[in-house]
Design an enzyme around this catalytic site. Structure first.
Site, PDB file in Angstrom:
ATOM      1  N   ALA A  62      35.624  31.776  70.301  1.00 33.50           N
ATOM      2  CA  ALA A  62      35.488  33.181  69.903  1.00 33.50           C
ATOM      3  C   ALA A  62      36.412  34.034  70.753  1.00 33.50           C
ATOM      4  CB  ALA A  62      34.029  33.621  70.075  1.00 33.50           C
ATOM      5  N   GLY A 102      33.599  28.188  70.284  1.00 31.17           N
ATOM      6  CA  GLY A 102      33.644  28.336  68.829  1.00 31.17           C
ATOM      7  C   GLY A 102      34.739  27.502  68.209  1.00 31.17           C
TER       8      GLY A 102
END
Ligand code: T1G
Length: 687
Positions: free
Chosen positions: A61, A102
């Site tokens: 992320a 992520g």
């Protein structure tokens, strides 16, 4: 951001292209969803391969989005992952560089994963005060042995694809031709036309999950238990034994709670300021000089540690000593270090041979004529260092950078004995120099901009955290630590015992309390400095003589089996003994103080306020260029809890009026000569 091309063999190649590390910001998330949908709807496309451009598959992320609306703007990462999860055609991740957080979860959404042997995969969320928030806590225990999956998420450290080759996380590990291998696998999956077994579809061994969580929970240490993310991770992984959707919901709840925690905010702050601190301010930008060949002068603990760090980073190293015995001991220290790493399987023997081929040891100053940087690491005495620099000045080539590892001596006094003071810089390593990441890069008044740039670039190359410092006593870290330690000594006189102060600060998150640290490093080092400064000390100052009294009776710390604490078979006794308590009580009486117990929170606040005050003073003097640098120094060099963020980040969370009032009280109790940062200084530091 991403390019799609339909290769002849009907593979849709989706390339993640968001420099520098393909972080999954909103733009990239949108493109992935669009391209997956387009490939899925295209009858020409049989299968999909996702690959990362340059040095990363994806670093996860976008940390810069955290705390902003973009983080939760659709398509959120979970939505991207669900679009892959739901894809009717095989999607294969081709992993090179890093797949972190992520980024790894994006790969876990794929039906299969192929990685280059050199790729590194991991879940660093715990280092940001978080847990994986897009499925890793539920999928990793389905792909790997639960205890291994949990260990990976707890450590936050990446593993190489080779280390993970048999773990169940990867379907193939290749040395080259990554995209071809991924495309072949994707086409095989398409041809088999099988119901694609996704990570989420795999069953999990509930008993193994419970056992793994129980075992790991029992091993959590004090600092981990002080952070909410560790227990949250246990809870999330334990939920992986439940139906997938239920576990995913639990993971989400835990993740969102952690996102709002002060610990996660502090750790994100540290992530940001740590990266900022290793950059020269724009006003000082210059190209670094060469630093491929480093000479280390002095083969003691520091010198050999610096040599090890330089060798491990791939540099050529010449270690120079005046004493054959000391040189032999230094060389032996280096040999033992690398031999131990080979034995532990952390270094292959071939690479160790290559390292030794880059090391030369010598007694001959003439060897300096070919080096780029000289790092002096001899005894911490100005006259000794000056004599070394006179010899360096005679032998080092023109343009060589001349660095001193001094921890508190005046860089200008050292530079004053050479013909080229503009080439002199301070490189303050912390012991052990091959382990501690902090490096204070100290600017003398004559240091040239490209010399400073060389110090910072060398520090980064050594995988240190280089921090620009002005040339004031104690630079940044020792100066602030001295203010903290002095305040803790005042608290001894005021009414607290060493174990109470150490416990209060350990509970606050410090790695160790100040008195345990003092005993560990030896009280005689401070005692020697105090005696040296005694003649210039103003008798009106509040000077705490407890340490001196301990040293006078031979209580030099752990090495003498007694200091502030006593030690039995090397084990620190929890309660201080009568001898030290009598010394402490006498000190308070001599000061006219009526001892009174101090609450833990009072101890914690006085310690932090002492650091904030000193930080404001040195920031006003220009010793630190950025407020965040100070927090990076204290977290990475002095054991302050990263999840508190450092004194500056902590002070910003206090109301300014309460801060001002408490500082007034603190300075008053510090006695004559104590200097209080002005409101303007505090604003400059905290705003
Ligand atoms: N987001 C935004 N920027 C990032 C970034 C990230 N994740 N990672 C690195 N950068 C920037 C960094 O700020 C610097 O910028 C540049 O890239 C080079 O970084 C949903 C919630 C990838 C191993 O924690 O470990 O995913 O200073 O100097 O030494 O469950 O960066 O050049 O402007 O560190 O080669 C999890 C953190 C996020 C990865 C590269 N991911 N990054 O190291 O370069 S949370 C991480 C790293 C998450 C999911 C959860 C390292 C690196 P600038 P660098 P490096």
């Amino acid at each position: 951001m991403t390019n799609q091309e339909i290769q002849a063999d009907r593979i849709a190649l989706i390339e993640l292209n968001n420099p520098p590390v393909n972080s999954l910001g909103i733009q990239l998330r949108r493109h992935i969803v669009e391209l997956i949908r387009a490939a899925e709807d295209d009858p020409q496309v049989a299968a999909i391969v996702i690959v990362g451009k340059d040095k990363a598959f994806s670093a996860g992320a976008d940390v810069a989005e955290f705390g902003t609306p973009m983080q939760f703007e659709e398509p959120m990462l979970r939505t991207v992952i669900e679009s892959i999860d739901a894809c009717r055609k095989p999607v294969v991740a081709a992993i090179s560089g890093v797949a972190l957080g992520g980024g790894l979860e994006l790969a876990l959404a794929c039906h299969a994963r192929v990685a280059l042997a050199s790729a590194r995969l991991g879940t660093p969320e715990i280092q940001l005060g978080l847990i994986p928030g897009s499925g890793a806590t539920q999928k990793l225990p389905r792909l790997m042995r639960p205890e291994r999956a949990l260990a990976m998420m707890l450590s936050g450290q990446p593993l190489t694809a080779v280390q993970l080759s048999e773990s169940g996380l990867l379907d193939r590990v290749v040395e080259q031709d990554l995209v071809d291998a991924a495309s072949t696998l994707a086409l095989d999956l398409a041809r088999q036309n099988m119901t694609l077994l996704r990570a989420r579809d795999r069953t999990v061994n509930a008993a193994a999950v419970d056992q793994a969580v129980a075992d790991a929970s029992a091993k959590l240490n004090r600092r981990q238990l002080a952070q909410p993310a560790y227990l949250a991770l246990m809870d999330a992984v334990k939920s992986s034994a439940l139906p997938f959707a239920v576990g995913m919901q639990r993971e989400r709840e835990l993740f969102l709670t952690l996102m709002k925690s002060s610990e996660a905010a502090a750790l994100r702050y540290q992530f940001r300021v740590e990266r900022e601190s290793s950059k020269l301010p724009a006003s000082m930008h210059a190209a670094p000089r060469a630093f491929g060949h480093v000479a280390v002068i002095g083969a003691g603990t520091m010198g050999s540690g610096i040599a090890i760090a330089a060798l491990e980073s791939g540099l050529q190293v010449t270690m120079l000593e005046q004493s054959p015995d000391a040189l032999a001991q230094g060389r032996a220290r280096i040999d033992q270090y690398f031999a131990a790493r080979v034995k532990a399987g952390k270094l292959d023997a071939g690479r160790a041979d290559g390292i030794f081929a880059r090391l030369a040891t010598t007694l001959d100053w003439a060897a300096l004529k070919s080096v780029d940087v000289v790092v002096e690491a001899v005894f911490e005495d100005l006259a000794v260092k000056q004599s070394v620099f006179r010899m360096v000045d005679q032998h080092a080539r023109v343009g060589a950078v001349l660095a001193t590892n001094t921890s508190y001596l005046d860089i200008d006094a050292i530079a004053s004995v050479v013909s080229r003071p503009h080439d002199v810089v301070g490189l303050h390593f912390f012991s052990p120099a091959n382990v501690m990441k902090l490096l204070e890069v100290v600017q003398g008044k004559a240091s040239a901009p490209d010399v400073m740039a060389t110090g910072m670039a060398l520090g980064k190359h050594l995988k240190k955290i280089p921090i620009l410092c002005g040339n004031a006593f104690g630079f940044i870290g020792n100066r602030i630590y001295n203010a903290y330690r002095k305040q803790c000594e005042f608290m001894l006189e005021d009414g607290a015992w060493p174990e109470e102060i150490d416990k209060a600060l350990a509970d606050f998150g410090f790695a160790m309390g100040p008195f345990a640290v003092a005993d560990l490093s030896g009280l005689d080092i401070a005692w020697r400095m105090r005696k040296a400064n005694a003649s210039t000390r103003d008798p009106r100052e509040r000077y705490v003589s407890i340490l001196d009294s301990l040293c006078e009776i031979g209580r030099l710390g752990r090495k003498a089996q007694a200091g502030y604490y006593t030690y039995v078979d090397g084990k620190q006794q929890a309660v201080t003994d009568e001898v030290v308590r009598v010394i402490i009580e006498r000190a308070g009486i001599a000061r006219g103080i009526t001892r009174a117990p101090l609450q833990a929170e009072v101890i914690q606040r006085r310690a932090m306020l002492a650091m904030v005050n000193e930080a404001a003073l040195l920031f006003a003097e220009g010793v630190a260029h950025r407020a965040g640098d100070i927090d990076v120094v204290l977290v990475n060099g002095y054991g302050l809890p990263a999840w508190v963020g450092g004194p500056i980040h902590w002070a910003r969370s206090q109301t300014r009026s309460s801060l001002a009032h408490e500082l007034d009280q603190l300075i008053e109790s510090n006695g004559f000569g104590a200097v209080r940062a002005t409101p303007h200084m505090l604003s400059s530091l905290l705003d």
